[in-house]
Design a protein around this motif. Structure first.
Motif, mmCIF file in Angstrom:
data_model
loop_
_atom_site.group_PDB
_atom_site.id
_atom_site.type_symbol
_atom_site.label_atom_id
_atom_site.label_comp_id
_atom_site.label_asym_id
_atom_site.label_seq_id
_atom_site.Cartn_x
_atom_site.Cartn_y
_atom_site.Cartn_z
ATOM 1 N N ASN A 249 30.314 -7.828 4.684
ATOM 2 C CA ASN A 249 30.964 -9.078 5.076
ATOM 3 C C ASN A 249 31.425 -8.904 6.519
ATOM 4 O OD1 ASN A 249 32.982 -11.117 5.584
ATOM 5 N ND2 ASN A 249 33.134 -11.444 3.375
ATOM 6 N N GLY A 250 30.816 -9.663 7.434
ATOM 7 C CA GLY A 250 31.065 -9.460 8.849
ATOM 8 C C GLY A 250 32.480 -9.765 9.286
ATOM 9 N N LEU A 251 33.216 -10.618 8.556
ATOM 10 C CA LEU A 251 34.583 -10.961 8.955
ATOM 11 C C LEU A 251 35.611 -9.997 8.357
ATOM 12 C CD1 LEU A 251 34.759 -14.869 8.953
ATOM 13 C CD2 LEU A 251 34.700 -13.306 10.897
ATOM 14 N N THR A 252 35.447 -9.688 7.091
ATOM 15 C CA THR A 252 36.427 -8.801 6.444
ATOM 16 C C THR A 252 36.073 -7.336 6.629
ATOM 17 O OG1 THR A 252 35.256 -8.760 4.321
ATOM 18 C CG2 THR A 252 36.817 -10.570 4.693
ATOM 19 N N GLU A 253 34.815 -7.063 7.030
ATOM 20 C CA GLU A 253 34.298 -5.703 7.190
ATOM 21 C C GLU A 253 34.274 -4.934 5.874
ATOM 22 O OE1 GLU A 253 36.327 -3.738 10.356
ATOM 23 O OE2 GLU A 253 35.563 -5.098 11.897
ATOM 24 N N GLU A 254 34.301 -5.675 4.773
ATOM 25 C CA GLU A 254 34.132 -5.036 3.465
ATOM 26 C C GLU A 254 32.654 -4.729 3.263
ATOM 27 O OE1 GLU A 254 36.473 -4.139 1.236
ATOM 28 O OE2 GLU A 254 38.076 -4.834 2.578
ATOM 29 N N LYS A 255 32.364 -3.571 2.641
ATOM 30 C CA LYS A 255 30.992 -3.116 2.502
ATOM 31 C C LYS A 255 30.763 -2.544 1.107
ATOM 32 C CE LYS A 255 27.667 -0.131 4.965
ATOM 33 N NZ LYS A 255 27.520 0.812 6.098
ATOM 34 N N ARG A 256 29.567 -2.818 0.547
ATOM 35 C CA ARG A 256 29.209 -2.249 -0.755
ATOM 36 C C ARG A 256 27.748 -1.817 -0.723
ATOM 37 N NH1 ARG A 256 32.261 -5.304 -5.614
ATOM 38 N NH2 ARG A 256 31.784 -3.295 -6.573
ATOM 39 N N GLU A 257 27.440 -0.862 -1.580
ATOM 40 C CA GLU A 257 26.087 -0.314 -1.604
ATOM 41 C C GLU A 257 25.590 -0.187 -3.050
ATOM 42 O OE1 GLU A 257 26.168 2.526 2.383
ATOM 43 O OE2 GLU A 257 26.346 3.449 0.390
ATOM 44 N N LYS A 258 24.243 -0.224 -3.152
ATOM 45 C CA LYS A 258 23.622 0.015 -4.465
ATOM 46 C C LYS A 258 22.263 0.666 -4.255
ATOM 47 C CE LYS A 258 23.007 -2.000 -9.009
ATOM 48 N NZ LYS A 258 23.208 -3.207 -9.843
ATOM 49 N N ASN A 259 21.970 1.650 -5.110
ATOM 50 C CA ASN A 259 20.725 2.412 -4.996
ATOM 51 C C ASN A 259 19.691 1.946 -6.018
ATOM 52 O OD1 ASN A 259 21.886 4.033 -3.001
ATOM 53 N ND2 ASN A 259 22.640 5.517 -4.508
ATOM 54 N N VAL A 260 18.436 2.090 -5.627
ATOM 55 C CA VAL A 260 17.322 1.860 -6.535
ATOM 56 C C VAL A 260 16.281 2.946 -6.252
ATOM 57 C CG1 VAL A 260 16.196 0.227 -4.959
ATOM 58 C CG2 VAL A 260 15.640 0.194 -7.404
ATOM 59 N N THR A 261 15.651 3.466 -7.290
ATOM 60 C CA THR A 261 14.676 4.558 -7.139
ATOM 61 C C THR A 261 13.259 4.025 -7.286
ATOM 62 O OG1 THR A 261 16.252 6.183 -8.005
ATOM 63 C CG2 THR A 261 13.906 6.793 -8.019
ATOM 64 N N LEU A 262 12.430 4.374 -6.326
ATOM 65 C CA LEU A 262 11.019 4.002 -6.352
ATOM 66 C C LEU A 262 10.208 5.248 -6.761
ATOM 67 C CD1 LEU A 262 8.630 2.108 -5.776
ATOM 68 C CD2 LEU A 262 8.756 2.842 -3.377
ATOM 69 N N ASN A 263 9.482 5.115 -7.876
ATOM 70 C CA ASN A 263 8.624 6.190 -8.355
ATOM 71 C C ASN A 263 7.169 5.843 -8.059
ATOM 72 O OD1 ASN A 263 10.693 7.852 -9.670
ATOM 73 N ND2 ASN A 263 10.848 6.136 -11.144
ATOM 74 N N VAL A 264 6.499 6.691 -7.241
ATOM 75 C CA VAL A 264 5.103 6.455 -6.862
ATOM 76 C C VAL A 264 4.264 7.650 -7.309
ATOM 77 C CG1 VAL A 264 3.516 5.982 -4.958
ATOM 78 C CG2 VAL A 264 5.871 5.140 -4.840
ATOM 79 N N TYR A 265 3.175 7.374 -8.037
ATOM 80 C CA TYR A 265 2.306 8.438 -8.553
ATOM 81 C C TYR A 265 0.917 8.281 -7.963
ATOM 82 C CZ TYR A 265 5.982 9.291 -11.929
ATOM 83 O OH TYR A 265 7.188 9.589 -12.512
ATOM 84 N N GLY A 266 0.258 9.442 -7.689
ATOM 85 C CA GLY A 266 -1.097 9.428 -7.152
ATOM 86 C C GLY A 266 -2.130 9.093 -8.222
ATOM 87 N N MET A 267 -3.315 8.763 -7.796
ATOM 88 C CA MET A 267 -4.403 8.404 -8.702
ATOM 89 C C MET A 267 -4.918 9.647 -9.425
ATOM 90 S SD MET A 267 -4.600 5.141 -8.373
ATOM 91 C CE MET A 267 -6.184 4.785 -9.148
ATOM 92 N N ASN B 133 0.833 -1.201 0.000
ATOM 93 C CA ASN B 133 0.000 0.000 0.000
ATOM 94 C C ASN B 133 0.874 1.261 0.000
ATOM 95 O OD1 ASN B 133 -2.350 1.542 0.057
ATOM 96 N ND2 ASN B 133 -2.448 1.530 2.312
ATOM 97 N N VAL B 134 1.772 1.320 -0.992
ATOM 98 C CA VAL B 134 2.740 2.414 -1.022
ATOM 99 C C VAL B 134 2.047 3.746 -1.250
ATOM 100 C CG1 VAL B 134 4.657 0.970 -1.791
ATOM 101 C CG2 VAL B 134 3.196 2.070 -3.484
ATOM 102 N N GLN B 135 2.661 4.795 -0.694
ATOM 103 C CA GLN B 135 2.176 6.156 -0.816
ATOM 104 C C GLN B 135 3.252 7.011 -1.498
ATOM 105 O OE1 GLN B 135 -1.083 6.827 0.221
ATOM 106 N NE2 GLN B 135 -1.016 4.581 0.493
ATOM 107 N N THR B 136 2.832 8.166 -1.954
ATOM 108 C CA THR B 136 3.796 9.044 -2.635
ATOM 109 C C THR B 136 4.949 9.433 -1.721
ATOM 110 O OG1 THR B 136 2.409 10.949 -2.040
ATOM 111 C CG2 THR B 136 2.072 9.969 -4.233
ATOM 112 N N SER B 137 4.670 9.456 -0.411
ATOM 113 C CA SER B 137 5.734 9.809 0.536
ATOM 114 C C SER B 137 6.831 8.752 0.606
ATOM 115 C CB SER B 137 5.152 10.032 1.929
ATOM 116 O OG SER B 137 4.531 8.839 2.409
ATOM 117 N N GLN B 138 6.534 7.565 0.080
ATOM 118 C CA GLN B 138 7.535 6.485 0.098
ATOM 119 C C GLN B 138 8.371 6.458 -1.174
ATOM 120 O OE1 GLN B 138 4.312 3.558 1.312
ATOM 121 N NE2 GLN B 138 6.069 2.700 2.439
ATOM 122 N N GLY B 139 8.080 7.318 -2.092
ATOM 123 C CA GLY B 139 8.902 7.388 -3.291
ATOM 124 C C GLY B 139 10.263 7.998 -2.994
#
Length: 312
Positions: free
Chosen positions: A294-312, A279-285
């Motif tokens: 990796n908990g042992l090596t402490e290596e970390k990586r990130e990736k972004n994704v965009t959520l587009n939500v439009y009103g009725m 039940n996504v809302q525009t505020s969640q876009g």
């Protein structure tokens, strides 16, 4: 004329004797191989035979150091060097016997025979003393291999033994020095390890009297790799009231943990990288970030994704 015939016969005999005497040379020979292997604590003999003169003077050397001297068949006992009398014995035929030979008696031994007017003769043996190989342990440094590190080392230790040959294996295949592996001393060094180096390593240690193989399983820490982020159902945009799932996975060992972040806040409604949005809302876009660690090596990586939500 009979006296002339007799003189000619006598001259022939003297010529033969003189010719044979001119070719009579002092010589000494090993009986058996000149390389002798022995087990520490056993009895071993460096056996020789000689010809060319009776009762020559005989001297045994270890390297350049005399360890025993004797005139063969002399009534006087052999002169044995201090520190070796409990071990060394010169036999009646000139051979050298070691009783309960210690490991440190390994080395090159030369017997030299001399006789006035006949010069000298010599022969050299190499004596290798071995101990049985026992209690071999294979360790690693550091405890785990890590992809991207400079090196990872496997090293063996043993309670006792003299190693004449060592062979390293990876998953049953023999290893050699290369751009990937360095075999040095008692170690196998893996240069710039990767995840493909995970597996079973073993080392075979050998000498003429024993052989021992020991194994070690090696785990390689790696990752996380680039996260793979998916939205189900996959759509370019969503309407208010829709539901969707974001999933985030990344390869690594140990398996990386994932968390979702939105507007600087860590979201709690996810499990094993799966984020459920109902039940996504525009505020969640907006931009959602998946962070994998990796908990042992402490290596970390990130990736972004965009959520587009439009009103009725």
């Amino acid at each position: 004329m009979k006296w002339l015939e007799g003189f000619q016969k006598l001259s022939s005999v003297l010529f033969i004797l003189t010719f044979q005497g001119a070719n009579c040379q002092l010589a000494v020979f090993p009986i058996g191989p000149a390389l002798v292997n022995a087990l520490a604590g056993s009895n071993v003999t460096l056996a020789v035979s000689f010809r060319g003169a009776p009762d020559p003077v005989l001297t045994w050397f270890k390297g350049n150091l005399p360890v025993g001297t004797w005139t063969l068949n002399s009534s006087s006992p052999p002169d044995i060097a201090d520190g070796s009398r409990d071990v060394l014995r010169i036999e009646n035929n000139g051979s050298l016997t070691f009783k309960g030979v210690p490991k440190h008696f390994s080395g090159n031994y030369t017997v030299e025979l001399t006789k006035s007017g006949l010069g000298q003769a010599l022969v050299t043996f190499t004596l290798k003393i071995f101990e049985s190989i026992q209690n071999v342990t294979l360790s690693t440094q550091p405890d785990f291999a890590q992809e991207g590190a400079e090196r990872f080392t496997l090293q063996y230790t043993m309670l006792q033994g003299v190693v004449e040959q060592e062979i390293w294996y990876f998953n049953g295949g023999k290893l050699k020095n290369s751009t990937r592996y360095l075999i040095k001393g008692r170690s196998l060094v893996i240069l710039e390890p990767t995840r493909t180096d995970k597996g079973s390593y073993s080392v075979l240690l050998m000498n003429p009297f024993s052989s021992v193989t020991t194994h070690r399983n090696v785990t390689v820490l790696y990752g996380p790799d680039e996260p793979i982020v998916e939205a189900l159902p996959a759509q370019p945009f969503y309407k208010v009231g829709d539901s969707l799932v974001f999933s985030c996975q990344a390869e690594g060992f140990p398996k990386p943990t994932a968390e979702w972040v939105f507007m600087g806040q860590i979201l709690s409604d996810f499990h094993q990288g799966v984020l459920n949005l109902t039940n996504v809302q525009t505020s969640q876009g907006g931009v959602y970030t998946c962070s994998v660690l990796n908990g042992l090596t402490e290596e970390k990586r990130e990736k972004n994704v965009t959520l587009n939500v439009y009103g009725m």
